[in-house]
Design a protein around this motif. Sequence first.
Motif, PDB file in Angstrom:
ATOM      1  N   VAL A   1     -56.260  -3.147  12.435  1.00 45.29           N
ATOM      2  CA  VAL A   1     -55.115  -4.057  12.385  1.00 45.29           C
ATOM      3  C   VAL A   1     -54.081  -3.584  13.395  1.00 45.29           C
ATOM      4  N   ARG A   2     -53.668  -4.498  14.244  1.00 45.63           N
ATOM      5  CA  ARG A   2     -52.573  -4.245  15.188  1.00 45.63           C
ATOM      6  C   ARG A   2     -51.363  -5.009  14.656  1.00 45.63           C
ATOM      7  N   ASN A   3     -50.337  -4.279  14.272  1.00 44.14           N
ATOM      8  CA  ASN A   3     -49.190  -4.882  13.620  1.00 44.14           C
ATOM      9  C   ASN A   3     -48.024  -5.016  14.595  1.00 44.14           C
TER      10      ASN A   3
ATOM     11  N   GLU B   1     -51.000  -3.683   5.167  1.00 44.30           N
ATOM     12  CA  GLU B   1     -51.816  -3.222   4.035  1.00 44.30           C
ATOM     13  C   GLU B   1     -52.740  -4.339   3.540  1.00 44.30           C
ATOM     14  N   ILE B   2     -52.193  -5.540   3.424  1.00 42.27           N
ATOM     15  CA  ILE B   2     -52.983  -6.686   2.953  1.00 42.27           C
ATOM     16  C   ILE B   2     -54.085  -7.020   3.950  1.00 42.27           C
ATOM     17  N   ALA B   3     -53.749  -7.055   5.240  1.00 46.27           N
ATOM     18  CA  ALA B   3     -54.745  -7.382   6.265  1.00 46.27           C
ATOM     19  C   ALA B   3     -55.877  -6.363   6.262  1.00 46.27           C
TER      20      ALA B   3
ATOM     21  N   THR C   1     -61.018  -7.084  14.765  1.00 46.17           N
ATOM     22  CA  THR C   1     -59.653  -6.578  14.885  1.00 46.17           C
ATOM     23  C   THR C   1     -58.665  -7.711  14.648  1.00 46.17           C
ATOM     24  N   ILE C   2     -57.696  -7.466  13.796  1.00 43.49           N
ATOM     25  CA  ILE C   2     -56.676  -8.463  13.466  1.00 43.49           C
ATOM     26  C   ILE C   2     -55.363  -8.063  14.118  1.00 43.49           C
ATOM     27  N   THR C   3     -54.712  -9.028  14.771  1.00 44.88           N
ATOM     28  CA  THR C   3     -53.374  -8.819  15.316  1.00 44.88           C
ATOM     29  C   THR C   3     -52.405  -9.675  14.518  1.00 44.88           C
ATOM     30  N   LEU C   4     -51.376  -9.038  13.992  1.00 41.45           N
ATOM     31  CA  LEU C   4     -50.336  -9.724  13.227  1.00 41.45           C
ATOM     32  C   LEU C   4     -49.092  -9.819  14.100  1.00 41.45           C
TER      33      LEU C   4
ATOM     34  N   SER D   1     -55.079 -14.795   6.455  1.00 43.18           N
ATOM     35  CA  SER D   1     -53.951 -15.694   6.183  1.00 43.18           C
ATOM     36  C   SER D   1     -53.865 -16.041   4.709  1.00 43.18           C
ATOM     37  N   ASP D   2     -55.008 -16.335   4.096  1.00 46.42           N
ATOM     38  CA  ASP D   2     -55.037 -16.645   2.662  1.00 46.42           C
ATOM     39  C   ASP D   2     -54.585 -15.451   1.829  1.00 46.42           C
ATOM     40  N   ALA D   3     -55.033 -14.253   2.222  1.00 51.21           N
ATOM     41  CA  ALA D   3     -54.643 -13.046   1.480  1.00 51.21           C
ATOM     42  C   ALA D   3     -53.141 -12.809   1.596  1.00 51.21           C
ATOM     43  N   LEU D   4     -52.578 -13.037   2.787  1.00 52.55           N
ATOM     44  CA  LEU D   4     -51.134 -12.875   2.962  1.00 52.55           C
ATOM     45  C   LEU D   4     -50.357 -13.892   2.134  1.00 52.55           C
ATOM     46  N   ALA D   5     -50.855 -15.125   2.094  1.00 54.81           N
ATOM     47  CA  ALA D   5     -50.174 -16.186   1.344  1.00 54.81           C
ATOM     48  C   ALA D   5     -50.219 -15.928  -0.162  1.00 54.81           C
ATOM     49  N   ALA D   6     -51.304 -15.348  -0.640  1.00 50.35           N
ATOM     50  CA  ALA D   6     -51.489 -15.155  -2.074  1.00 50.35           C
ATOM     51  C   ALA D   6     -50.860 -13.853  -2.587  1.00 50.35           C
ATOM     52  N   ALA D   7     -50.590 -12.928  -1.679  1.00 47.95           N
ATOM     53  CA  ALA D   7     -50.102 -11.613  -2.099  1.00 47.95           C
ATOM     54  C   ALA D   7     -48.639 -11.652  -2.499  1.00 47.95           C
TER      55      ALA D   7
END
Length: 91
Positions: free
Chosen positions: A81-83, A70-72, A52-55, A30-36
């Motif tokens: 990553v499951r998008n 890409e960021i996740a 495993t991350i689900t977006l 979440s922090d990486a998404l907010a800062a990107a």
Amino acid sequence: MVFKHQSFHEHPPTVENEFPPAAALEGAVSDALAAAGGIDATGVHVIAEGSTITLTGSVMSEPEVARAEEIARSVAGVSNVRNDIKSGRIA
């Protein structure tokens, strides 16, 4: 003095460790998404199951969907990553 190994009802205790912990991994993504740059991630939700991350959620355009994944993937500790992000915000 007699030393006795720890046990619980005659069974040794089991310790379940998840590394990195799910909450910490969710926070890092979440922090990486907010800062990107290149993405408005205010409508993106992050869920960690193990490594495993689900977006989920929505962003404005298809390039932002790809950028979020890409960021996740770039966050340390993420193995998959499951998008499920949709493009085009619903008002």
